[in-house]
Design a protein around this motif. Structure first.
Motif, PDB file in Angstrom:
ATOM      1  N   ASN A   1     -10.445  22.298  26.038  1.00 33.24           N
ATOM      2  CA  ASN A   1      -9.426  22.513  24.904  1.00 33.24           C
ATOM      3  C   ASN A   1      -8.151  21.731  25.119  1.00 33.24           C
ATOM      4  O   ASN A   1      -7.495  21.640  24.131  1.00 33.24           O
ATOM      5  N   GLY A   2      -7.650  21.347  26.367  1.00 37.67           N
ATOM      6  CA  GLY A   2      -6.521  20.527  26.424  1.00 37.67           C
ATOM      7  C   GLY A   2      -5.422  21.240  27.028  1.00 37.67           C
ATOM      8  O   GLY A   2      -4.233  20.792  27.083  1.00 37.67           O
ATOM      9  N   GLU A   3      -5.220  22.824  26.932  1.00 37.45           N
ATOM     10  CA  GLU A   3      -4.188  23.538  27.060  1.00 37.45           C
ATOM     11  C   GLU A   3      -4.970  24.804  27.894  1.00 37.45           C
ATOM     12  O   GLU A   3      -5.905  25.206  27.696  1.00 37.45           O
ATOM     13  N   LEU A   4      -3.814  25.120  28.823  1.00 37.10           N
ATOM     14  CA  LEU A   4      -4.328  26.474  29.503  1.00 37.10           C
ATOM     15  C   LEU A   4      -4.062  27.742  28.297  1.00 37.10           C
ATOM     16  O   LEU A   4      -3.251  27.537  27.429  1.00 37.10           O
ATOM     17  N   PRO A   5      -4.920  28.592  28.528  1.00 38.65           N
ATOM     18  CA  PRO A   5      -4.902  29.809  27.668  1.00 38.65           C
ATOM     19  C   PRO A   5      -3.970  30.585  27.600  1.00 38.65           C
ATOM     20  O   PRO A   5      -3.401  31.138  28.880  1.00 38.65           O
TER      21      PRO A   5
END
Length: 358
Positions: free
Chosen positions: A120-124
């Motif tokens: 997703n391109g980002e850390l959750p």
């Protein structure tokens, strides 16, 4: 599988530099190619956003306009796509996932967080991580008929042969209700792959050693669940060693991605025909099997078995230095890293922690 235009998959060139998607919208520079006979052809020039100042020549219209092809065996200086996922700089010993150094991710994140990052391109955040883990856990199980599937293999069958067959067989269960042109459907395919691979691997191992299959359990971490399925039995509970689970988790992070390597290229080529993604991943596993790729890990084990004992190490090293036929030193980092494999630094720490308990 690309999860949408905001999440491109991989890039590879001679020095393995990613190209930012936005830079492909319009070239500001051009190179001029002069062909035999004097014909000139302008080639758009793009630049990557990371690393040294390397030019990328866009030759997609070369054949149409000049009746010419490029010749690049091994794709040693060819980038087949743009990417914002993984960046490798071999000479500097750098490996980044979405801009984060892989060693930093090992120190501060677990595999589920890194898997979310890559997809997703980002850390959750805390809520996003719980939702992602819940989705993974909901897909842990495979169809019950897989219990019989593993019975057809000889007990000494190579595990990679089994994984190629088992992963490809998933396409028989997930093929008639997904539209690969839709990002949501491609995403659920990625989630299923992440969830089911440890289940299939553990089932293959249990079949090899002649023990009954152990089902996955919700509430355990991804690594703990894998160890549980590998070592528990119906008659004896298995208590997961936290150090072992942590080592598995970090090893998964370190091997989560590595740009457009041989297996990734294989998956992308198979996927370009819009084939079922599970079948494409099976093709990638077949590529990974080779000793020049993931099979190098197996070659290390074989090398250690051939050395036999500590007193044989000096002679083995001498044979390597003297380039004795058939003698190679395996397991000392990926060939792309000319200085130091950044993943090895953290793996050394994990290995020492495990060895201290032996």
């Amino acid at each position: 599988w690309d999860l949408g235009s905001s999440c491109p998959r991989f890039v590879f060139c001679c020095s393995q530099r990613p190209i930012d998607m936005t830079e492909m919208s319009g070239a500001q520079e051009f190179a001029t190619l002069t062909l035999p006979g004097g014909q000139e052809h302008k080639i758009p020039v793009y630049r990557g956003t990371l690393g040294e100042d390397i030019n990328f020549l866009d030759i997609r219209d070369l054949y149409a306009k000049t009746n010419s092809f490029t010749y690049d065996p091994g794709f040693t200086c060819t980038a087949s796509c743009t990417s914002g996922i993984t960046y490798v700089d071999g000479p500097k010993g750098q490996c980044l996932y979405r801009g984060y150094p892989v060693a930093e991710l090992c120190a501060k994140c677990d595999f589920m967080e890194v898997a979310h990052l890559l997809l997703n391109g980002e850390l959750p955040g805390k809520k996003e991580k719980k939702e992602f883990v819940d989705r993974i856990e909901s897909e842990y199980l495979v169809h019950e008929r897989f219990r019989d599937f593993f019975k057809v293999f000889r007990m000494n069958a190579h595990p990679m042969a089994i994984m190629v067959a088992a992963t490809g067989s998933l396409s028989a269960y997930y093929h008639d209700n997904l539209d690969w042109s839709k990002p949501d459907d491609r995403e659920i395919c990625a989630v299923r792959l992440i969830a089911k691979m440890p289940t299939l691997a553990a089932m293959a191992y249990k079949g090899h050693i002649g023990e009954p299959v152990v089902y996955p359990r919700a509430g355990m971490t991804y690594a703990e669940n894998f160890l549980h399925m590998m070592h528990a039995t119906p008659t004896k509970a298995y208590k997961v060693n936290p150090i072992h689970a942590r080592a598995i988790d970090k090893f998964l992070i370190l091997h989560a991605d590595h740009e457009q390597n041989a297996s990734t290229s294989t998956v992308r080529i198979a996927g370009s025909s819009q084939a079922n993604p599970f079948a494409c991943i099976a093709a990638g596993i077949a590529s990974l099997w080779g000793p020049a790729h993931g099979g190098a890990n197996e070659a290390v084990i074989k090398m250690l078995n051939e050395i036999g004992s500590v007193e044989n190490i000096p002679k083995f090293i001498d044979d390597v230095k003297n380039k004795r036929s058939g003698i190679r030193l395996m397991g000392f980092g990926h060939r792309v890293y000319k200085n130091y494999d950044p993943r090895a630094q953290y793996m050394r720490i994990l290995c020492n922690q495990i060895f201290e308990q032996l």
